[in-house]
Design a protein around this motif. Structure first.
Motif: not given
Length: 119
Positions: A65-75, A51-63
């Protein structure tokens, strides 16, 4: 969502390791609790690790996606600013037609009313 720290995981993981080792060493003692055995504790640790490995993977994916969203929002924000400036330039800043585009016309007057020319 609360973020789980690495410290909590590390403490619990080490505690399970220690318990498994203790169960391995002392399981042959008389009247030792049968529910505490190395296999069951190791199974718990495996569940935790999975579960910790799944959590870490999901957290990295979320980060990511968050960075991608911020870049698109700025553009998009920059492009919107360019478009609104173009409309203000075309119709004029105080023209009521810019309201049809969701923009607010500039006020023709200031706080104290319209400017008065000095004579």
């Amino acid at each position: 969502m609360a973020e789980k720290s690495n410290k909590q995981y590390t403490v619990l993981s080490e505690a399970l390791n220690n318990m498994a080792e203790g169960a391995k060493m002392h399981s042959s003692e008389e009247n030792f609790p049968p529910t505490v055995n190395e296999a069951s504790v190791t199974k718990l640790k495996t569940q935790l690790d999975t579960k910790r490995n799944e959590y870490d993977t999901a957290e990295n994916t979320a980060r990511l996606k968050y960075d991608e969203y911020n870049a698109v929002e700025k553009t998009v924000s920059q492009e919107y600013s360019k478009l609104s400036t173009t409309l203000y330039g075309f119709y004029g800043k105080a023209n009521q037609i810019v309201g049809d585009f969701g923009l607010v016309p500039y006020k023709p007057t200031g706080k104290k009313g319209p400017r008065k020319t000095k004579s």
